[in-house]
Design an enzyme around this catalytic site. Structure first.
Site, PDB file in Angstrom:
ATOM      1  N   GLU A 275       0.878  -1.320  -0.279  1.00 61.54           N
ATOM      2  CA  GLU A 275      -0.146   0.147   0.094  1.00 61.54           C
ATOM      3  C   GLU A 275       0.890   1.478  -0.142  1.00 61.54           C
ATOM      4  OE1 GLU A 275      -2.575  -0.060   3.131  1.00 61.54           O
ATOM      5  OE2 GLU A 275      -3.881   1.651   2.354  1.00 61.54           O
ATOM      6  N   THR A 277       0.709   5.731  -1.051  1.00 59.74           N
ATOM      7  CA  THR A 277      -0.198   6.825  -0.763  1.00 59.74           C
ATOM      8  C   THR A 277      -1.368   6.673  -1.760  1.00 59.74           C
ATOM      9  OG1 THR A 277       1.742   8.299  -0.753  1.00 59.74           O
ATOM     10  CG2 THR A 277      -0.062   9.236  -0.949  1.00 59.74           C
ATOM     11  N   ARG A 280      -2.168   0.614  -4.698  1.00 63.08           N
ATOM     12  CA  ARG A 280      -2.521  -0.772  -3.889  1.00 63.08           C
ATOM     13  C   ARG A 280      -2.137  -1.867  -4.712  1.00 63.08           C
ATOM     14  NH1 ARG A 280      -3.416   2.858  -0.956  1.00 63.08           N
ATOM     15  NH2 ARG A 280      -5.134   3.616   0.114  1.00 63.08           N
ATOM     16  N   VAL A 281      -1.556  -2.736  -4.090  1.00 62.27           N
ATOM     17  CA  VAL A 281      -1.434  -4.280  -4.540  1.00 62.27           C
ATOM     18  C   VAL A 281      -1.962  -5.168  -3.700  1.00 62.27           C
ATOM     19  CG1 VAL A 281       0.325  -6.008  -5.354  1.00 62.27           C
ATOM     20  CG2 VAL A 281       0.788  -3.319  -5.352  1.00 62.27           C
ATOM     21  N   ASP A 400      14.157   0.883 -15.723  1.00 63.49           N
ATOM     22  CA  ASP A 400      14.043   0.761 -14.441  1.00 63.49           C
ATOM     23  C   ASP A 400      14.093  -0.551 -13.808  1.00 63.49           C
ATOM     24  OD1 ASP A 400      13.465   1.691 -12.053  1.00 63.49           O
ATOM     25  OD2 ASP A 400      11.269   2.542 -12.096  1.00 63.49           O
TER      26      ASP A 400
END
Ligand SMILES: *[C@@H]1O[C@H](CO)[C@@H](O)[C@H](O)[C@H]1NC(C)=O
Ligand SMILES: *[C@@H]1O[C@H](CO)[C@@H](O)[C@H](O)[C@H]1NC(C)=O
Ligand SMILES: *[C@@H]1O[C@H](CO)[C@@H](O)[C@H](O)[C@H]1NC(C)=O
Length: 542
Positions: A275, A277, A280-281, A400
């Site tokens: 979680e 800001t 959400r996963v 990345d």
């Protein structure tokens, strides 16, 4: 709590009911502009002062050079005010108000603004203090102090390669800049992304008529049309975190989404795995066409996420679309329903985020968790190499690569994932160098850092840092180095130190990846051979 969490927190604060005499707030437009959230932010609502909101120092990106406040007298009698704005820095001209310094709070809602033009003479983070005193009655004075942290960049006349070095603020030794970078990161990316959504939306609208116009040139999901590239597109959009997609495999975002789309009723969320800001996963499940239930990882954003964040999630999450390799985590399904955040579904085989897995290895008491052997580390590194080889074969640069963007299962099988939500879930891994761009500074090759150029060789550099993370159980690279100083530090020839217990052979591989000149870095094949040999050596003695 990091600043972005604060913002959300203070916006939802419930004010006690009172017979108010004053409202002072940031209207929807201003909050959207500054913080990327769709909400109003009240400092004083019906006379109740929101101390949390006042205490929050709002970062003001360099692009925004005025602040707006809305206020209104609800008392039914005059409320005299006095206002004073202070900022002391050569980087900023004296702030200007468009209301007088003293007067009465207007009876109907009024917007006033404070202009904050940077001089361009110095790069700095300027603290601005806004003091507003309102006399409610004799000996009843409401004194409000609001703080803003304005980012000013130095105007450059030199080529961009020198910008990074020159724009190092004079106080850059201070650790403040670190927090400043981290803190503003979320805001920066939001503002940045605003341009992306604008284009995304416009693109969608114009799709039938204008096939390729207004496409962001470097958005990873876009095929680069040879003939076009209209350039109303803002400069800063170059910085859209991106994968390059150079082959014809690509379809546009809408087509891809349409292809993977699944009805929301077939998706079920069970528990939150990570979680941020707004990110959400979840762990959840999805029912396939033939009524089979599959466990999936679901990436989404919370209800208060802005359109920008939603768009970014979609773009980044779709970057691994239609890839098929055992070391690459490809998106499985997308579920989009009106008025809710999209769900991005990824296959789940008891996989965890690699960075979090490594950190757990470190924290767990002996024996409880898995302790990694050198052999296992080398095996994981080899799997990452295979994943990168596949991506590069598909003409995709990852840009990345880091443990935070990989997943690992119980058998230590690694998959490279996209970087959707990573800025939000791992805010300390991304930094803003005063140019509104939130980048994984400490994973970037020197040329990416200086010139924003990416190549297969810059992925190799990042792989070296990833390998370093594997051997340190995901410590923060260059923890003691100020992000603003990274370029100079690397230019001076400094690199990450050899981790304790890291075999020389392994360290040599990393060090090789960080060659100053991109052509001197090893190829993936060389890395593979080298690591494979070392792996064989290790097994020989076991
Ligand atoms: C507001 O009041 C405080 C204390 O009463 C004083 O120190 C400050 O100078 C005042 N500010 C303005 C803008 O009048
Ligand atoms: C101050 O400037 C803002 C924006 O520039 C404008 O919306 C507002 O009406 C102005 N307020 C006054 C009192 O002039
Ligand atoms: C000041 O006036 C406001 C509005 O009438 C009131 O709510 C508040 O309690 C007063 N504060 C003090 C310290 O008297």
């Amino acid at each position: 709590m990091n600043p972005s969490t604060w913002i959300t927190f203070l916006i939802v604060i419930i004010f006690p009911y009172s017979h108010g005499y004053l409202n002072l707030y940031l209207n929807l437009r201003e909050v959207q502009r500054l913080l990327g959230l769709e909400a109003e932010l009240y400092y004083v609502r019906d006379g109740s002062v929101n101390q949390y909101a006042l205490n929050f120092v709002v970062p003001v990106p360099s692009k925004i050079d005025s602040l707006q406040f809305t206020w209104e007298n609800l008392a039914g009698y005059p409320l005299p005010y006095s206002i004073d704005v202070t900022a002391n820095s050569a980087a900023l001209y004296p702030p200007q108000l468009n209301i007088s310094a003293t007067g009465n709070v207007p009876r109907s809602s009024q917007i006033f603004s404070i202009s904050l033009p940077c001089t361009g003479l110095a790069a700095a983070e300027v603290m601005i203090t806004i003091n507003i005193n309102i006399s409610v009655s004799h000996n009843n004075l409401t004194s409000l102090v609001l703080k803003r942290r304005k980012i000013c960049t130095k105007l450059e006349k030199v080529p961009s390669s020198r910008v990074l070095i020159d724009s190092m603020p004079s106080y850059s030794k201070s650790t403040n800049i670190f927090y400043f970078a981290v803190g503003t990161a979320a805001v920066m990316i939001i503002i940045l992304a605003l341009f992306v959504i604008l284009f995304y939306v416009r693109n969608k609208k114009d799709k039938r008529t204008v096939e390729y116009n207004n496409r962001p040139t470097s958005s990873f999901l876009t095929t680069m049309p040879r003939n076009t590239v209209s350039s109303t597109y803002n400069e800063s959009c170059r910085s859209v975190p991106s994968y390059s997609l150079l082959d014809e495999r690509s379809k546009d975002l809408q087509e891809r989404i349409a292809e993977l789309t699944v009805q929301r009723c077939r998706v079920r969320l069970s528990s939150v795995v990570m979680e941020g800001t707004f990110g959400r996963v979840y762990l959840g499940s999805y029912t396939t066409e033939n009524a089979k239930e599959e466990t999936v990882i679901i990436k989404t954003v919370s209800d208060h996420a802005s359109q920008v964040q939603i768009s970014l999630l979609l773009q980044e999450g779709m970057s691994m679309y239609s890839l098929n390799h055992k070391n690459v985590l490809s998106i499985l399904r997308v579920s989009i329903e009106d008025h809710t955040a999209p769900f991005l579904l990824f296959p789940y085989k008891n996989t965890k985020n690699l960075k979090m897995f490594l950190q757990k290895c470190k924290l767990s008491p002996e024996g409880v968790s898995h302790t990694l052997t050198t052999q296992e580390v080398v095996d994981m590194a080899l799997q990452v190499i295979h994943g990168i080889q596949y991506l590069h074969k598909k003409h995709l640069l990852h840009k990345d690569l880091a443990t935070r963007n990989c997943v690992v299962d119980d058998k230590l099988k690694i998959q490279i994932a996209d970087n959707a939500l990573s800025r939000d879930l791992f805010p300390s891994d991304y930094h803003c160098l005063g140019d509104n761009e939130n980048r994984p500074v400490k994973w970037l090759a020197i040329e990416s850092l200086l010139h924003k150029t990416f190549s297969t060789n810059s992925d190799i550099w990042a792989f070296g840092v990833l390998l370093w993370e594997l051997t340190t159980l995901a410590q923060q690279p260059y923890i003691e180095i100020d992000p603003f100083e990274m370029a100079a530090y690397l230019k001076d020839g400094y690199r990450l130190a050899q981790p304790i217990n890291c075999p020389d052979e392994l360290f040599a591989v990393m060090a090789y990846c960080w060659a100053m000149s991109a052509d001197e870095r090893p190829t993936l094949t060389q890395l593979q051979v080298c690591l494979q040999e070392f792996y064989t050596q290790l097994t020989r003695y076991v």
